[in-house]
Design an enzyme around this catalytic site. Structure first.
Site, PDB file in Angstrom:
ATOM      1  CB  CYS A   1     -42.077  -6.429 -32.522  1.00 18.64           C
ATOM      2  SG  CYS A   1     -43.482  -6.430 -31.919  1.00 18.64           S
TER       3      CYS A   1
ATOM      4  CG  HIS B   1     -40.715 -18.937 -21.094  1.00 18.23           C
ATOM      5  ND1 HIS B   1     -41.674 -19.240 -21.833  1.00 18.23           N
ATOM      6  CD2 HIS B   1     -40.160 -17.543 -21.389  1.00 18.23           C
ATOM      7  CE1 HIS B   1     -41.969 -18.303 -22.521  1.00 18.23           C
ATOM      8  NE2 HIS B   1     -41.145 -17.293 -22.647  1.00 18.23           N
TER       9      HIS B   1
ATOM     10  CB  CYS C   1     -45.673  -2.592 -29.278  1.00 19.29           C
ATOM     11  SG  CYS C   1     -45.560  -4.186 -29.363  1.00 19.29           S
TER      12      CYS C   1
ATOM     13  CE  LYS D   1     -35.300 -12.009 -16.859  1.00 23.68           C
ATOM     14  NZ  LYS D   1     -34.142 -12.362 -17.625  1.00 23.68           N
TER      15      LYS D   1
ATOM     16  CB  CYS E   1     -41.842  -2.399 -31.326  1.00 26.81           C
ATOM     17  SG  CYS E   1     -41.899  -3.309 -29.879  1.00 26.81           S
TER      18      CYS E   1
ATOM     19  CG  HIS F   1     -42.924  -6.461 -26.910  1.00 30.05           C
ATOM     20  ND1 HIS F   1     -43.167  -6.570 -28.305  1.00 30.05           N
ATOM     21  CD2 HIS F   1     -42.297  -7.135 -26.269  1.00 30.05           C
ATOM     22  CE1 HIS F   1     -42.822  -7.793 -28.446  1.00 30.05           C
ATOM     23  NE2 HIS F   1     -42.021  -8.245 -27.650  1.00 30.05           N
TER      24      HIS F   1
ATOM     25  CE  LYS G   1     -46.650 -11.156 -23.519  1.00 33.82           C
ATOM     26  NZ  LYS G   1     -45.520 -10.459 -24.416  1.00 33.82           N
TER      27      LYS G   1
HETATM   28  N1  MSP Z   1     -36.437 -14.996 -32.912  1.00 34.57           N
HETATM   29  C1  MSP Z   1     -37.802 -14.948 -33.162  1.00 34.57           C
HETATM   30  C2  MSP Z   1     -38.283 -15.963 -34.218  1.00 34.57           C
HETATM   31  C3  MSP Z   1     -37.587 -16.228 -35.485  1.00 34.57           C
HETATM   32  S1  MSP Z   1     -38.113 -17.589 -36.302  1.00 34.57           S
HETATM   33  C4  MSP Z   1     -37.231 -17.442 -37.718  1.00 34.57           C
HETATM   34  C5  MSP Z   1     -38.724 -14.891 -32.000  1.00 34.57           C
HETATM   35  N2  MSP Z   1     -38.088 -15.625 -30.799  1.00 34.57           N
HETATM   36  S2  MSP Z   1     -38.835 -15.880 -29.314  1.00 34.57           S
HETATM   37  O1  MSP Z   1     -37.856 -16.092 -28.534  1.00 34.57           O
HETATM   38  O2  MSP Z   1     -39.632 -14.584 -28.970  1.00 34.57           O
HETATM   39  O3  MSP Z   1     -39.979 -16.878 -29.563  1.00 34.57           O
HETATM   40  C6  MSP Z   1     -41.246 -16.677 -29.925  1.00 34.57           C
HETATM   41  C7  MSP Z   1     -41.849 -17.932 -29.966  1.00 34.57           C
HETATM   42  O4  MSP Z   1     -41.829 -18.683 -28.578  1.00 34.57           O
HETATM   43  C8  MSP Z   1     -43.355 -17.992 -30.242  1.00 34.57           C
HETATM   44  O5  MSP Z   1     -43.784 -17.957 -31.570  1.00 34.57           O
HETATM   45  C9  MSP Z   1     -43.611 -19.399 -29.464  1.00 34.57           C
HETATM   46  O6  MSP Z   1     -43.375 -20.268 -30.356  1.00 34.57           O
HETATM   47  C10 MSP Z   1     -42.855 -19.547 -28.301  1.00 34.57           C
HETATM   48  N3  MSP Z   1     -43.486 -18.886 -27.057  1.00 34.57           N
HETATM   49  C11 MSP Z   1     -42.895 -17.853 -26.403  1.00 34.57           C
HETATM   50  N4  MSP Z   1     -43.793 -17.731 -25.368  1.00 34.57           N
HETATM   51  C12 MSP Z   1     -44.834 -18.297 -25.376  1.00 34.57           C
HETATM   52  C13 MSP Z   1     -45.953 -18.480 -24.520  1.00 34.57           C
HETATM   53  N5  MSP Z   1     -46.126 -17.823 -23.630  1.00 34.57           N
HETATM   54  N6  MSP Z   1     -46.823 -19.433 -25.085  1.00 34.57           N
HETATM   55  C14 MSP Z   1     -46.787 -20.248 -26.334  1.00 34.57           C
HETATM   56  N7  MSP Z   1     -45.634 -20.072 -26.930  1.00 34.57           N
HETATM   57  C15 MSP Z   1     -44.644 -19.122 -26.726  1.00 34.57           C
HETATM   58  O7  MSP Z   1     -39.947 -14.490 -32.032  1.00 34.57           O
END
Ligand code: MSP
Length: 654
Positions: A130, A19, A144, A305, A127, A147, A302
């Protein structure tokens, strides 16, 4: 030659499709790569997906598909989305690749041999969202904060990494390198977290409850904790690139992680301590740089989905174009702070800066040049007082822009271009080239004004090119700027005033940045509302919809007693049950409860609730003649519904 820089994005979980939150970080790194290339630096850009862990296993189970199928599908969606958008990542890693698994095992072995891993029993609050244990102080009202779920209490024997041992070294590092984590407030957050004693880190999961992970090299009954696995992608991808090269020593010293604030702790605490223990720290700077951005919110709430308010990159591309979104991203978010994404804000910004700003300047000067100068870039002999403020604004923009970029103040970098465009706009208004064009003796003045306007467009397009690569390349092609934006030509030379080539045939006036009208905005808003409403209706179908007592009566629920329970060969999720309902013969029921009952014999004698009038279902392994009721709170919390007193087989449940 410039610097060598290695940029990474987080590797995204494959529990959901990309997204615009994921898009932001990835586009930001893409923009950084293009910016550094423009500055003459050598850059490597890695992104990818994080495929292991409890969260992914749960989603696959909920969707009733094999976890390998889910991970493959979603990984490909990420890869293809980035490709379709034209991102310039040099590699894409996903954590089920052999190159990654092998490296994780190597590092685990090294840390184990160094005596930094021990076995212990542990109780903690986990969690799944996380994918980590939370401390009591991290919870808000027992939940959490990220979440909004109550973490589950887990008690099990596991392997632990002696993270606490490296606490002081980490504190010392931060004191010596206060700009390691940017912006500063995130560095302060880490500092204050490190004032408490640092716990050791549980780095394994028993296979009895989770098999979806990389097996520990020193105990085949355990898989690696997903974060210990995932973080190592930053190195495994360099040790062996997709095309088989080892580029580790070249790029690792210049590593720059870009993440959002949600995963700060894992990157600022787990990761460096892992590197210290495994002795794979980058030589210089001592640790990799971490740049932390805020969250994109949707109308202040936030993006989620379940709220139906997530925006998919490819949908946006069809609606308004990704390049325009890239501009909005860079201009609107103050790095480190949260920002608001709404279609209304996007359209407002687009119309103000791109349609009325750069687009308008270009079409004004280009159409007069087409009418009055044969569509050619004019020759100019010199500039006057009138142009001085514009030339000064251009020089300032070319100085300010790189500085702001380096300091991660992207919105100010963009603002410097906007200021230049505003200066040029004021200048054109004052000089009125449309009037000069009507006066034969003002040809020189006209040439100077149009040249100045077009030159500002050229410089603005070079500055904006990391942000809007395709659009800017189109503008530069139109203006006849043929030099590559790849660092072969010095940035200072490229952007020096007077770079246009007189005589170049401009051709047709390009229609860049057409205004977005209300009608278009309304139709997109309506589509977004429909999508959210559909989502709510779908949820209601599942949970909120009322039924009458007659509907309930239609379901014949009975007490059943399990007489036999056995594994089913070829089906790793099923147990075959023989259930006594006080009928001529026991019923055969296949139940998908194997993960919670790895030793099925223990179920014999259990009283369960059976849906007795469920239409028999023919399966590969035989006919299933009913359904036993169970509740699931996650893969490891699946429980059969039973009774707290003794009943008889066949008794009706109501
Ligand atoms: N898989 C772990 C990361 C492992 S890195 C070794 C993870 N994945 S995630 O799919 O949850 O991705 C998190 C990241 O997605 C955030 O740190 C950011 O880069 C990006 N974002 C997800 N939603 C976001 C927003 N709404 N706004 C900005 N960035 C966002 O955590």
């Amino acid at each position: 030659m410039g610097r060598t820089v290695y940029f990474t994005t987080p590797i995204y979980y494959v529990n959901a499709e990309p997204h615009i939150g994921h898009l932001y970080t990835t586009v930001l790194v893409d923009t950084l790569k293009r910016f550094h290339t423009l500055m003459g630096d050598e850059v490597y850009f890695l992104t990818g997906t994080d495929e292991h862990g409890e969260k992914i296993a749960q989603v696959a189970q909920k969707q009733g598909i094999a976890v390998e199928t889910l991970t493959h599908q979603v990984t490909e969606t990420f890869r293809n989305t980035w490709r379709q958008i034209g991102l310039c990542n040099d590699d894409f890693i996903h954590t089920t690749e052999p190159r990654h698994k092998e490296y994780v095992q190597q590092v685990l072995k090294r840390v184990y041999d160094a005596g930094d891993i021990y076995f212990d029993e542990y109780t903690g609050l986990y969690c799944v969202g996380c994918e980590r244990y939370l401390t009591q102080t991290e919870l808000k009202d027992g939940k959490c904060p990220d979440h909004q779920t109550v973490p589950k209490e887990l008690k099990e024997s596991n392997y632990f990494f002696k993270m606490g041992k490296y606490q002081q070294a980490l504190i010392d590092h931060i004191e010596r390198n206060p700009t390691w984590i940017r912006p500063e407030r995130f560095c302060n957050e880490v500092r204050s977290f490190l004032r408490q004693p640092l716990d050791d880190l549980c780095i394994s999961r028993p296979k009895s409850r989770l098999t979806w992970g990389i097996e520990l090299p020193f105990d085949e009954n355990y898989v690696t904790y997903v974060w210990f696995d995932a973080l190592l992608n930053y190195v495994s991808a360099l040790k062996q690139t997709s095309d088989g090269r080892d580029i580790h020593d070249h790029y690792w010293p210049g590593c720059n992680h870009v993440i959002a604030k949600d995963i700060l702790k894992t990157h600022a605490i787990y990761w460096p301590t892992m590197l210290m223990s495994a002795n794979i720290l980058p030589p210089k700077p001592l640790f990799n740089q971490i740049d932390v951005h805020g969250y994109w919110l949707s109308g202040e709430s936030k993006m989620s989905k379940s709220l139906g308010n997530v925006v998919r990159p490819m949908t946006f591309d069809q609606q308004f174009g990704i390049e325009n979104l890239r501009y909005f991203f860079m201009r609107e978010m103050k790095f480190g702070q949260d920002a608001n994404f709404t279609y209304e804000l996007f359209v407002e910004r687009y119309n103000a800066d791109l349609a009325n700003g750069l687009g308008n300047l270009l079409s004004r000067v280009a159409s007069i040049a087409k009418r009055s100068l044969d569509g050619k870039i004019p020759e100019v002999t010199g500039f006057t007082e009138a142009e001085a403020p514009v030339i000064t604004a251009a020089t300032e923009a070319c100085q300010q822009y790189p500085t702001e970029f380096e300091n991660r103040r992207f919105h100010l970098a963009i603002e410097s271009i906007r200021k230049l465009l505003a200066a040029a706009d004021g200048y054109v208004n004052e000089c009125q080239p449309w009037r000069l064009a009507k006066e034969e003796d003002k040809r020189d003045d006209l040439a100077r004004v149009l040249y100045t306007g077009l030159e500002v467009v050229r410089i603005a397009a070079i500055l904006l090119s990391p942000v809007m690569p395709k659009t800017c390349q189109g503008i530069l092609d139109y203006l006849g700027e043929r030099r590559q934006l790849s660092g072969d030509v010095l940035f200072a030379d490229l952007t020096a005033w007077g770079g246009l080539t007189p005589g170049h045939n401009l051709g047709d006036v390009p229609r860049t940045f057409p205004r977005i009208d209300d009608k278009k905005l309304k139709s997109v808003l309506k589509a977004a509302e429909d999508q959210a409403a559909k989502k709510v209706a779908k949820d209601d179908n599942n949970t909120g919809k009322m039924v009458t007592i007659d509907d309930v009566d239609k379901v014949d629920l009975r007490v059943g007693v399990i007489l036999k329970a056995e594994m089913v060969e070829g089906a790793d999720k099923l147990i075959r049950l023989a259930v006594d309902l006080n009928e001529d013969r026991p019923r055969q029921v296949f139940a998908g409860i194997r993960s919670a009952y790895p030793e099925p014999q223990g179920l014999v004698g259990t009283q369960v609730i059976v849906v007795a009038n469920l239409k028999p279902r023919k399966m590969k392994f035989g006919v299933s003649e009913g359904m036993v009721l169970a509740a699931s709170g996650g893969t490891d919390r699946l429980c059969l519904a039973t009774f707290d007193g003794d009943l008889h087989p066949g008794d009706r449940v109501s």
